[in-house]
Design an enzyme around this catalytic site. Sequence first.
Site, PDB file in Angstrom:
ATOM      1  N   ASP A  38       5.879 -36.573 -11.331  1.00 17.84           N
ATOM      2  CA  ASP A  38       4.489 -37.331 -11.402  1.00 17.84           C
ATOM      3  C   ASP A  38       3.580 -36.592 -10.479  1.00 17.84           C
ATOM      4  O   ASP A  38       2.545 -37.252 -10.335  1.00 17.84           O
ATOM      5  CB  ASP A  38       4.730 -38.645 -10.770  1.00 17.84           C
ATOM      6  CG  ASP A  38       5.588 -39.613 -11.905  1.00 17.84           C
ATOM      7  OD1 ASP A  38       5.555 -39.226 -12.985  1.00 17.84           O
ATOM      8  OD2 ASP A  38       5.884 -40.356 -11.478  1.00 17.84           O
ATOM      9  N   HIS A 242       3.816  -9.355   1.319  1.00 17.58           N
ATOM     10  CA  HIS A 242       3.545 -10.811   0.791  1.00 17.58           C
ATOM     11  C   HIS A 242       4.312 -11.857   1.415  1.00 17.58           C
ATOM     12  O   HIS A 242       4.870 -12.882   0.934  1.00 17.58           O
ATOM     13  CB  HIS A 242       3.894 -10.848  -0.618  1.00 17.58           C
ATOM     14  CG  HIS A 242       2.702 -10.052  -1.499  1.00 17.58           C
ATOM     15  ND1 HIS A 242       3.110  -9.646  -2.535  1.00 17.58           N
ATOM     16  CD2 HIS A 242       1.563  -9.687  -1.124  1.00 17.58           C
ATOM     17  CE1 HIS A 242       2.070  -8.971  -3.235  1.00 17.58           C
ATOM     18  NE2 HIS A 242       1.303  -8.746  -2.289  1.00 17.58           N
ATOM     19  N   ASP A 259      -4.124 -12.423   6.179  1.00 15.05           N
ATOM     20  CA  ASP A 259      -4.741 -12.030   4.941  1.00 15.05           C
ATOM     21  C   ASP A 259      -5.238 -13.294   4.397  1.00 15.05           C
ATOM     22  O   ASP A 259      -4.291 -13.977   3.840  1.00 15.05           O
ATOM     23  CB  ASP A 259      -3.842 -11.204   4.099  1.00 15.05           C
ATOM     24  CG  ASP A 259      -4.443 -10.752   2.877  1.00 15.05           C
ATOM     25  OD1 ASP A 259      -5.629 -11.070   2.470  1.00 15.05           O
ATOM     26  OD2 ASP A 259      -3.935  -9.538   2.160  1.00 15.05           O
ATOM     27  N   ASP A 270     -11.621 -12.071   0.208  1.00 12.61           N
ATOM     28  CA  ASP A 270     -10.196 -11.733   0.366  1.00 12.61           C
ATOM     29  C   ASP A 270     -10.295 -10.762   1.832  1.00 12.61           C
ATOM     30  O   ASP A 270     -10.791  -9.598   1.503  1.00 12.61           O
ATOM     31  CB  ASP A 270      -9.981 -10.723  -0.765  1.00 12.61           C
ATOM     32  CG  ASP A 270      -8.263  -9.961  -0.689  1.00 12.61           C
ATOM     33  OD1 ASP A 270      -7.799 -10.349   0.443  1.00 12.61           O
ATOM     34  OD2 ASP A 270      -8.072  -9.294  -1.377  1.00 12.61           O
ATOM     35  N   HIS A 349       1.049   0.778  -0.470  1.00 15.81           N
ATOM     36  CA  HIS A 349      -0.038   0.037  -1.469  1.00 15.81           C
ATOM     37  C   HIS A 349      -1.223   0.882  -1.620  1.00 15.81           C
ATOM     38  O   HIS A 349      -1.427   1.750  -0.915  1.00 15.81           O
ATOM     39  CB  HIS A 349      -0.383  -1.298  -1.133  1.00 15.81           C
ATOM     40  CG  HIS A 349      -1.061  -1.712   0.442  1.00 15.81           C
ATOM     41  ND1 HIS A 349      -2.227  -1.298   0.568  1.00 15.81           N
ATOM     42  CD2 HIS A 349      -0.441  -2.119   1.319  1.00 15.81           C
ATOM     43  CE1 HIS A 349      -2.481  -1.493   1.628  1.00 15.81           C
ATOM     44  NE2 HIS A 349      -1.565  -2.096   2.539  1.00 15.81           N
ATOM     45  N   HIS A 353      -8.702  -3.063  -4.806  1.00 16.88           N
ATOM     46  CA  HIS A 353      -8.622  -3.627  -6.016  1.00 16.88           C
ATOM     47  C   HIS A 353     -10.136  -4.399  -6.538  1.00 16.88           C
ATOM     48  O   HIS A 353     -10.683  -4.639  -5.352  1.00 16.88           O
ATOM     49  CB  HIS A 353      -7.492  -4.775  -6.446  1.00 16.88           C
ATOM     50  CG  HIS A 353      -7.639  -5.755  -5.192  1.00 16.88           C
ATOM     51  ND1 HIS A 353      -8.364  -6.833  -5.316  1.00 16.88           N
ATOM     52  CD2 HIS A 353      -7.085  -5.751  -4.070  1.00 16.88           C
ATOM     53  CE1 HIS A 353      -8.010  -7.825  -4.046  1.00 16.88           C
ATOM     54  NE2 HIS A 353      -7.219  -7.012  -3.299  1.00 16.88           N
ATOM     55  N   HIS A 360      -7.294 -10.662  -7.604  1.00 23.40           N
ATOM     56  CA  HIS A 360      -7.196  -9.283  -8.283  1.00 23.40           C
ATOM     57  C   HIS A 360      -7.696  -9.263  -9.614  1.00 23.40           C
ATOM     58  O   HIS A 360      -7.188  -9.789 -10.536  1.00 23.40           O
ATOM     59  CB  HIS A 360      -5.612  -8.890  -8.505  1.00 23.40           C
ATOM     60  CG  HIS A 360      -4.665  -8.607  -7.177  1.00 23.40           C
ATOM     61  ND1 HIS A 360      -3.538  -8.425  -7.078  1.00 23.40           N
ATOM     62  CD2 HIS A 360      -5.175  -8.614  -6.038  1.00 23.40           C
ATOM     63  CE1 HIS A 360      -3.047  -8.214  -5.751  1.00 23.40           C
ATOM     64  NE2 HIS A 360      -4.196  -8.338  -5.070  1.00 23.40           N
ATOM     65  N   GLU A 383      -8.548  -1.858   1.739  1.00 19.12           N
ATOM     66  CA  GLU A 383      -7.810  -2.269   2.688  1.00 19.12           C
ATOM     67  C   GLU A 383      -6.629  -1.441   3.092  1.00 19.12           C
ATOM     68  O   GLU A 383      -5.388  -1.723   2.672  1.00 19.12           O
ATOM     69  CB  GLU A 383      -7.179  -3.639   1.888  1.00 19.12           C
ATOM     70  CG  GLU A 383      -6.825  -3.680   0.566  1.00 19.12           C
ATOM     71  CD  GLU A 383      -6.055  -4.793  -0.117  1.00 19.12           C
ATOM     72  OE1 GLU A 383      -5.284  -5.443   0.617  1.00 19.12           O
ATOM     73  OE2 GLU A 383      -6.587  -5.269  -1.178  1.00 19.12           O
ATOM     74  N   TYR A 387       2.321   0.324   8.074  1.00 18.23           N
ATOM     75  CA  TYR A 387       3.322  -0.633   8.376  1.00 18.23           C
ATOM     76  C   TYR A 387       4.612  -0.165   9.029  1.00 18.23           C
ATOM     77  O   TYR A 387       5.265   0.737   8.221  1.00 18.23           O
ATOM     78  CB  TYR A 387       3.967  -1.705   7.054  1.00 18.23           C
ATOM     79  CG  TYR A 387       2.594  -2.062   6.454  1.00 18.23           C
ATOM     80  CD1 TYR A 387       2.026  -3.439   6.782  1.00 18.23           C
ATOM     81  CD2 TYR A 387       2.191  -1.270   5.598  1.00 18.23           C
ATOM     82  CE1 TYR A 387       0.793  -3.754   6.233  1.00 18.23           C
ATOM     83  CE2 TYR A 387       0.873  -1.995   4.964  1.00 18.23           C
ATOM     84  CZ  TYR A 387       0.230  -2.961   5.196  1.00 18.23           C
ATOM     85  OH  TYR A 387      -1.144  -3.329   4.447  1.00 18.23           O
ATOM     86  N   ARG A 405      -3.215  -4.073   8.937  1.00 17.47           N
ATOM     87  CA  ARG A 405      -4.219  -4.035   7.467  1.00 17.47           C
ATOM     88  C   ARG A 405      -5.376  -4.490   8.240  1.00 17.47           C
ATOM     89  O   ARG A 405      -5.639  -5.388   8.803  1.00 17.47           O
ATOM     90  CB  ARG A 405      -3.621  -4.753   6.490  1.00 17.47           C
ATOM     91  CG  ARG A 405      -4.450  -4.692   5.148  1.00 17.47           C
ATOM     92  CD  ARG A 405      -3.609  -5.004   3.931  1.00 17.47           C
ATOM     93  NE  ARG A 405      -3.455  -6.440   3.671  1.00 17.47           N
ATOM     94  CZ  ARG A 405      -2.290  -6.979   3.906  1.00 17.47           C
ATOM     95  NH1 ARG A 405      -1.294  -5.825   3.983  1.00 17.47           N
ATOM     96  NH2 ARG A 405      -1.978  -8.188   3.673  1.00 17.47           N
ATOM     97  N   GLU A 407      -9.001  -5.299   5.924  1.00 18.82           N
ATOM     98  CA  GLU A 407      -9.452  -5.595   4.724  1.00 18.82           C
ATOM     99  C   GLU A 407     -10.903  -6.094   4.590  1.00 18.82           C
ATOM    100  O   GLU A 407     -11.002  -7.304   5.184  1.00 18.82           O
ATOM    101  CB  GLU A 407      -8.547  -6.531   3.813  1.00 18.82           C
ATOM    102  CG  GLU A 407      -9.023  -6.668   2.536  1.00 18.82           C
ATOM    103  CD  GLU A 407      -8.085  -7.435   1.533  1.00 18.82           C
ATOM    104  OE1 GLU A 407      -7.184  -8.110   2.239  1.00 18.82           O
ATOM    105  OE2 GLU A 407      -7.990  -7.464   0.343  1.00 18.82           O
TER     106      GLU A 407
HETATM  107  N1  GLY Z   1      -4.592 -10.982  -0.687  1.00 20.16           N
HETATM  108  C1  GLY Z   1      -4.286 -10.042  -1.760  1.00 20.16           C
HETATM  109  C2  GLY Z   1      -4.592  -8.764  -1.526  1.00 20.16           C
HETATM  110  O1  GLY Z   1      -5.178  -8.250  -0.370  1.00 20.16           O
HETATM  111  O2  GLY Z   1      -4.504  -7.995  -2.516  1.00 20.16           O
HETATM  112 MN    MN Z   2      -6.782  -7.602  -1.382  1.00 20.46          MN
HETATM  113 MN    MN Z   3      -5.717  -9.515   0.902  1.00 26.94          MN
END
Ligand code: GLY
Ligand code: MN
Ligand code: MN
Length: 438
Positions: A38, A242, A259, A270, A349, A353, A360, A383, A387, A405, A407
Amino acid sequence: MKIDQSQFSARRRALLQQMLPDSVAIIPSAQMKQRNQDVEYPFRQDSSFFYLTGFNEPDAVLLLIPGREEGESILFCRDRDKLMEIWNGYRAGPEGAIRDFAMDEAHSIDEIDAVLPGLLDGMARIYYSIGRDDQLDQQVREWLNLIRDKVRQGAVAPSELVMLDHLLNEMRLIKSEPEQALMRRAGEISAEGHIKAMQLCRPGVMEYQLEAEILHHFAMNGARFPAYSSIVGGGANACVLHYIENSDVLLDGDLVLIDAGCELEHYAGDITRTFPVNGRYSDEQRAVYQLVLDVQKACIEMIRPGVLWDAIHQKSIELISAGLIELGLLGGSVEEVIESGTYRNFYMHRIGHWLGMDVHDVGDYKVDQEWRPLQPGMVMTVEPGIYIAADNEEVEPRWRGIGIRIEDDVLITAEGCEILTAKVPKEIEEIEALMASA
Ligand code: GLY
Ligand code: MN
Ligand code: MN
């Protein structure tokens, strides 16, 4: 602060102009999704559907038919329903779709199976993004088969299926002035949320409490939901890219990586910042942080129209590799580290993006197999991160478990770029001063 209805109409016109004659585009809305018994997840409209309509209801399908005399924009949507509206709120209905959303024609979604085959009959091609919505894929097949069954009566079934994504995604990739204004505000609210978290942070605070502080700030400023699940990772949790459990206590002597970005009127912020739980960076934390910050600033410095998307990523690899060697975290020369890929144990990474209605965001990164040059109106994140896994026995113990990081969101302008998230500090002294004065 909203996108004006005239903009949505203009976008439909622009897309219609790019479509080949004798074609129909079929663009579905998002659907409600069940969370548990529900209870449904809060509704989030499909970004491309919203981009073309401004219509924020589920169970709708937009058709675009270039050159159609009776009108080129047709919406199928839910009928008005007194009882359902008492329980679940207002519905525009087909009348409202024409009156308030500038559609040329509108029908009940219940009539789509009856009306659509007639509109497809005689068309050469369908623009449709197959594979996203099983139910609609099935309906499209059935509509086509209905027409095929009538070829002996003179019906002509479309013979070409074209993915709609490319045309639409290219439009979404370049942000208009009103979109830029919304993203500037989304960046500002997101930045303020990070400042609030820095001010609240001290040893003993829970990761979820920093998340709550940020979400509170977003919601208080009209951004009820984040653009993605917030990451608040203390200590080695920052090395889980993540990490969204956000359930641990923040410890004296650790860093915390956050983040988080808000979604404002369907546009995302972001931001990542990494700061000391106790307000002062240790020597090792400071060294790695300064390296990531220098890389991030050098990458942003490069950004202007004409620079290749991938050149910025390559720059980040070079600078991070050189920095890791200098800190003694990697052996060998920069060339060897890049060639062998050992930097990927620390930086796994990409530099960023596209950013827009989706965090993204859509848009090709290559055109004709080549990395595309940046253009004014694009928005991207920058970003870089380092790590150092807690179980990395190849580095001295003092470095282990540090994850950093940084960003920001960057709009490409005619002259260079604008940082949309500059309000939240990133220099070591600025962060330490902010936290000391909280
Ligand atoms: N928060 C997702 C990224 O930084 O790509
Ligand atoms: Mn990002
Ligand atoms: Mn991010």
